[in-house]
Design a protein around this motif. Structure first.
Motif, PDB file in Angstrom:
ATOM      1  N   ASP A  82      38.353  46.184  38.948  1.00  0.00           N
ATOM      2  CA  ASP A  82      37.486  45.086  38.828  1.00  0.00           C
ATOM      3  C   ASP A  82      38.520  43.724  38.569  1.00  0.00           C
ATOM      4  O   ASP A  82      38.499  42.768  39.108  1.00  0.00           O
ATOM      5  CB  ASP A  82      36.467  45.335  37.879  1.00  0.00           C
ATOM      6  CG  ASP A  82      35.255  46.106  38.582  1.00  0.00           C
ATOM      7  OD1 ASP A  82      35.249  46.297  39.758  1.00  0.00           O
ATOM      8  OD2 ASP A  82      34.713  46.804  37.712  1.00  0.00           O
ATOM      9  N   PHE A  83      39.337  44.003  37.534  1.00  0.00           N
ATOM     10  CA  PHE A  83      39.928  43.145  37.070  1.00  0.00           C
ATOM     11  C   PHE A  83      40.972  42.473  37.980  1.00  0.00           C
ATOM     12  O   PHE A  83      41.319  41.476  37.999  1.00  0.00           O
ATOM     13  CB  PHE A  83      40.679  43.458  35.425  1.00  0.00           C
ATOM     14  CG  PHE A  83      39.702  43.173  34.430  1.00  0.00           C
ATOM     15  CD1 PHE A  83      39.022  42.046  33.962  1.00  0.00           C
ATOM     16  CD2 PHE A  83      39.468  44.321  33.579  1.00  0.00           C
ATOM     17  CE1 PHE A  83      38.291  42.020  33.065  1.00  0.00           C
ATOM     18  CE2 PHE A  83      38.473  44.528  32.679  1.00  0.00           C
ATOM     19  CZ  PHE A  83      37.891  43.198  32.193  1.00  0.00           C
ATOM     20  N   LEU A  84      41.730  43.674  38.490  1.00  0.00           N
ATOM     21  CA  LEU A  84      42.843  43.421  39.537  1.00  0.00           C
ATOM     22  C   LEU A  84      42.422  42.650  40.679  1.00  0.00           C
ATOM     23  O   LEU A  84      43.374  42.300  41.251  1.00  0.00           O
ATOM     24  CB  LEU A  84      43.502  44.534  39.767  1.00  0.00           C
ATOM     25  CG  LEU A  84      44.316  45.523  38.680  1.00  0.00           C
ATOM     26  CD1 LEU A  84      44.816  46.838  39.109  1.00  0.00           C
ATOM     27  CD2 LEU A  84      45.482  44.721  38.189  1.00  0.00           C
ATOM     28  N   VAL A  85      41.110  42.601  40.799  1.00  0.00           N
ATOM     29  CA  VAL A  85      40.736  41.817  42.246  1.00  0.00           C
ATOM     30  C   VAL A  85      39.844  40.817  41.841  1.00  0.00           C
ATOM     31  O   VAL A  85      39.249  40.057  42.698  1.00  0.00           O
ATOM     32  CB  VAL A  85      40.057  42.783  43.250  1.00  0.00           C
ATOM     33  CG1 VAL A  85      40.865  43.913  43.751  1.00  0.00           C
ATOM     34  CG2 VAL A  85      38.871  43.421  42.474  1.00  0.00           C
ATOM     35  N   ASP A 108      43.784  34.290  37.853  1.00  0.00           N
ATOM     36  CA  ASP A 108      44.163  32.824  37.727  1.00  0.00           C
ATOM     37  C   ASP A 108      44.593  32.931  36.408  1.00  0.00           C
ATOM     38  O   ASP A 108      45.395  31.852  36.143  1.00  0.00           O
ATOM     39  CB  ASP A 108      42.895  31.964  38.088  1.00  0.00           C
ATOM     40  CG  ASP A 108      43.058  31.584  39.560  1.00  0.00           C
ATOM     41  OD1 ASP A 108      43.876  32.164  40.145  1.00  0.00           O
ATOM     42  OD2 ASP A 108      42.070  31.307  40.123  1.00  0.00           O
ATOM     43  N   TRP A 109      43.784  33.306  35.293  1.00  0.00           N
ATOM     44  CA  TRP A 109      44.007  33.243  33.838  1.00  0.00           C
ATOM     45  C   TRP A 109      45.554  33.922  33.643  1.00  0.00           C
ATOM     46  O   TRP A 109      46.174  33.097  32.928  1.00  0.00           O
ATOM     47  CB  TRP A 109      42.945  33.880  33.470  1.00  0.00           C
ATOM     48  CG  TRP A 109      43.345  34.137  31.897  1.00  0.00           C
ATOM     49  CD1 TRP A 109      43.700  33.096  30.846  1.00  0.00           C
ATOM     50  CD2 TRP A 109      43.491  35.435  31.077  1.00  0.00           C
ATOM     51  NE1 TRP A 109      43.888  33.849  29.632  1.00  0.00           N
ATOM     52  CE2 TRP A 109      43.765  34.949  29.948  1.00  0.00           C
ATOM     53  CE3 TRP A 109      43.173  36.651  31.403  1.00  0.00           C
ATOM     54  CZ2 TRP A 109      44.130  36.033  28.869  1.00  0.00           C
ATOM     55  CZ3 TRP A 109      43.611  37.733  30.315  1.00  0.00           C
ATOM     56  CH2 TRP A 109      43.914  37.305  29.090  1.00  0.00           C
ATOM     57  N   VAL A 110      45.702  34.866  34.226  1.00  0.00           N
ATOM     58  CA  VAL A 110      47.083  35.414  33.929  1.00  0.00           C
ATOM     59  C   VAL A 110      48.210  34.726  34.446  1.00  0.00           C
ATOM     60  O   VAL A 110      49.023  34.719  33.789  1.00  0.00           O
ATOM     61  CB  VAL A 110      47.219  36.969  34.508  1.00  0.00           C
ATOM     62  CG1 VAL A 110      48.653  37.759  34.342  1.00  0.00           C
ATOM     63  CG2 VAL A 110      46.018  37.892  33.903  1.00  0.00           C
ATOM     64  N   LYS A 111      48.018  34.304  35.588  1.00  0.00           N
ATOM     65  CA  LYS A 111      48.916  33.293  36.197  1.00  0.00           C
ATOM     66  C   LYS A 111      49.133  32.257  35.263  1.00  0.00           C
ATOM     67  O   LYS A 111      50.054  31.473  35.607  1.00  0.00           O
ATOM     68  CB  LYS A 111      48.801  33.063  37.583  1.00  0.00           C
ATOM     69  CG  LYS A 111      48.765  34.300  38.504  1.00  0.00           C
ATOM     70  CD  LYS A 111      48.236  34.098  40.061  1.00  0.00           C
ATOM     71  CE  LYS A 111      48.946  32.708  40.596  1.00  0.00           C
ATOM     72  NZ  LYS A 111      48.444  32.706  42.048  1.00  0.00           N
ATOM     73  N   GLY A 112      48.081  31.840  34.832  1.00  0.00           N
ATOM     74  CA  GLY A 112      48.062  30.496  33.940  1.00  0.00           C
ATOM     75  C   GLY A 112      47.863  29.137  34.693  1.00  0.00           C
ATOM     76  O   GLY A 112      48.311  28.087  34.445  1.00  0.00           O
ATOM     77  N   ALA A 166      40.777  29.441  28.122  1.00  0.00           N
ATOM     78  CA  ALA A 166      39.978  29.300  27.133  1.00  0.00           C
ATOM     79  C   ALA A 166      38.889  30.372  27.270  1.00  0.00           C
ATOM     80  O   ALA A 166      38.561  31.019  26.164  1.00  0.00           O
ATOM     81  CB  ALA A 166      39.365  27.662  27.015  1.00  0.00           C
ATOM     82  N   PHE A 167      38.478  30.477  28.289  1.00  0.00           N
ATOM     83  CA  PHE A 167      37.412  31.417  28.375  1.00  0.00           C
ATOM     84  C   PHE A 167      37.546  32.814  27.919  1.00  0.00           C
ATOM     85  O   PHE A 167      36.993  33.561  27.492  1.00  0.00           O
ATOM     86  CB  PHE A 167      36.405  31.264  29.954  1.00  0.00           C
ATOM     87  CG  PHE A 167      35.667  32.566  30.201  1.00  0.00           C
ATOM     88  CD1 PHE A 167      34.321  32.403  29.758  1.00  0.00           C
ATOM     89  CD2 PHE A 167      36.056  33.625  30.918  1.00  0.00           C
ATOM     90  CE1 PHE A 167      33.395  33.366  29.829  1.00  0.00           C
ATOM     91  CE2 PHE A 167      35.252  34.570  31.014  1.00  0.00           C
ATOM     92  CZ  PHE A 167      33.844  34.492  30.664  1.00  0.00           C
ATOM     93  N   PHE A 168      38.606  33.455  28.809  1.00  0.00           N
ATOM     94  CA  PHE A 168      39.155  34.494  28.648  1.00  0.00           C
ATOM     95  C   PHE A 168      39.790  34.722  27.139  1.00  0.00           C
ATOM     96  O   PHE A 168      39.625  36.009  26.365  1.00  0.00           O
ATOM     97  CB  PHE A 168      40.106  34.944  29.691  1.00  0.00           C
ATOM     98  CG  PHE A 168      39.658  35.329  30.968  1.00  0.00           C
ATOM     99  CD1 PHE A 168      39.084  36.667  31.198  1.00  0.00           C
ATOM    100  CD2 PHE A 168      39.631  34.682  31.962  1.00  0.00           C
ATOM    101  CE1 PHE A 168      38.288  36.863  32.271  1.00  0.00           C
ATOM    102  CE2 PHE A 168      39.221  34.954  33.278  1.00  0.00           C
ATOM    103  CZ  PHE A 168      38.506  36.053  33.330  1.00  0.00           C
ATOM    104  N   GLN A 169      40.405  33.866  26.361  1.00  0.00           N
ATOM    105  CA  GLN A 169      40.899  33.924  25.047  1.00  0.00           C
ATOM    106  C   GLN A 169      39.648  34.255  24.318  1.00  0.00           C
ATOM    107  O   GLN A 169      39.583  35.192  23.463  1.00  0.00           O
ATOM    108  CB  GLN A 169      41.568  32.726  24.636  1.00  0.00           C
ATOM    109  CG  GLN A 169      42.927  32.415  25.376  1.00  0.00           C
ATOM    110  CD  GLN A 169      43.817  33.502  24.918  1.00  0.00           C
ATOM    111  OE1 GLN A 169      43.888  34.197  24.091  1.00  0.00           O
ATOM    112  NE2 GLN A 169      45.093  33.373  25.417  1.00  0.00           N
TER     113      GLN A 169
END
Length: 355
Positions: A10-13, A19-23, A30-33
């Motif tokens: 699920d995370f991979l798609v 977008d968060w991982v790519k920055g 902020a949300f994922f942190q």
């Protein structure tokens, strides 16, 4: 929150997670942190997916759309269910790499990372020119007094009730997520790699392949989900702080209270699905509930010149099979002790109480 129910696939798609991982987004960062700091049970899955994507970013791979589709399907079909399989071999002719030994503990994460890298699963931004696919959204609506049948891009079927709308993305086959306002009956094509999700105000519904009904009108105080076949997971979305989740099986339904965040699960009531067969079914309904449904069903507005709707008697039980409005009103006339006039020109029904 939907991410609490995610696994590695699920995370991979998930585009927001990627977008968060790519920055690419400060807001998503902020949300994922903040989410990570809540120590969710599946934090390890999120961190594993993040590490996989970061490693791929360093590879600077740029697969074609066809290669992307092929590789994604391969990796999502490759699961770690066989605990005895601790070795994965790749042909040195095809990949120019020796067999890779994997430990049991890290088998899933390592095999995912290797396959992702070798099959070019995901394309990150590189120094070369990358074509970014623009996602567009389609909204289908039904006006009051009408219903419609919709076939989604993956072959899933939707029957949309009157006064309802559904929105879905152009790349629907991969991102099978729809937003519903109103009521719809779904017959979902099975696809284990891409679960089907329905966002209905404060809750989400997640399935792989099944048939179910969702009722979520803005004007009503509840959201209802009724299952006909298969299994359905219901839970609060990220905009709803009242956390809950409930698994539904055939002939079960859930009623979620918008104001309190409470919910009840019980055996499904047959009349809840009567609308899709053009059957009006009222069970222990008060007059205002009947009026709301008649307004949507026939596309009219009820007018009470003397505010007589405040003096209507108790509960009504009635069934009408594909009847015109006049016949329905005639059926209610004596039990409700009312007089009515249908203004066809202005689509109004004037109702007065008979003393």
């Amino acid at each position: 929150m939907k991410y609490n129910h995610y696994d590695i696939e699920d995370f991979l798609v998930d585009t927001d997670f990627i977008d968060w991982v790519k920055g690419d987004s400060g807001e998503k960062n902020a949300f994922f942190q903040n989410w990570m700091q809540t120590e969710p049970e599946n934090k390890d899955a999120a961190l594993t997916a993040r590490e996989i994507l970061l490693n791929l970013k360093r590879e600077k791979l740029d697969p074609t759309p066809e290669e992307f589709d092929e590789s994604l399907n391969k990796i999502l079909r490759y699961r770690s269910g066989d605990e005895k399989k601790t070795e994965i071999k790749f042909s040195s002719t095809d990949y120019n790499e020796p067999p890779v030994k994997l430990s049991t503990v890290f088998k899933w994460a390592a095999s995912v990372a290797i396959l992702l890298g070798l099959f070019w699963l995901y394309k990150f931004e590189t120094k070369e020119k990358v074509i970014v696919e623009k996602v567009t959204y389609t909204t289908k609506s039904t006006p009051l007094g009408q219903k419609s049948n919709i076939k989604l891009p993956d072959g899933s079927l939707v029957k949309l009730n009157s006064g309802s709308s559904i929105t879905f993305p152009s790349n629907f086959i991969k991102n099978r997520e729809v937003k519903l306002d109103g009521e719809a009956f779904f017959e979902v094509e099975k696809n284990e790699a891409y679960p089907f999700r329905v966002i209905a105000e404060e809750i989400e519904v997640k399935v792989v392949g099944t048939s179910f009904n969702v009722q979520s009108f803005n004007s009503e105080e509840t959201v209802e989900v009724t299952v006909v076949t298969g299994k359905v997971m219901t839970y609060n979305n990220e905009h709803n702080s009242n956390e809950f989740e409930a698994l539904l099986t055939p002939n079960e339904m859930i009623t979620y209270e918008k104001k309190t965040g409470g919910y009840s699960k019980k055996n499904a009531e047959d009349f809840k699905l009567a609308w899709k067969d053009d059957i009006l079914y009222f069970k222990d309904a008060d007059f205002l509930q009947i009026v709301d449904q008649l307004e949507r069903w026939y596309g009219v507005e009820f007018i009470f010149p003397n505010k007589d709707h405040m003096r209507m008697p108790g509960k009504i039980n009635a069934t009408f099979v594909n009847e015109p409005l006049k016949e329905v009103l005639e059926g209610l006339k004596f039990s409700m002790k009312i007089e009515y006039t249908i203004d066809k020109k202005n689509d109004k029904v004037i109702v007065k109480k008979v003393n």
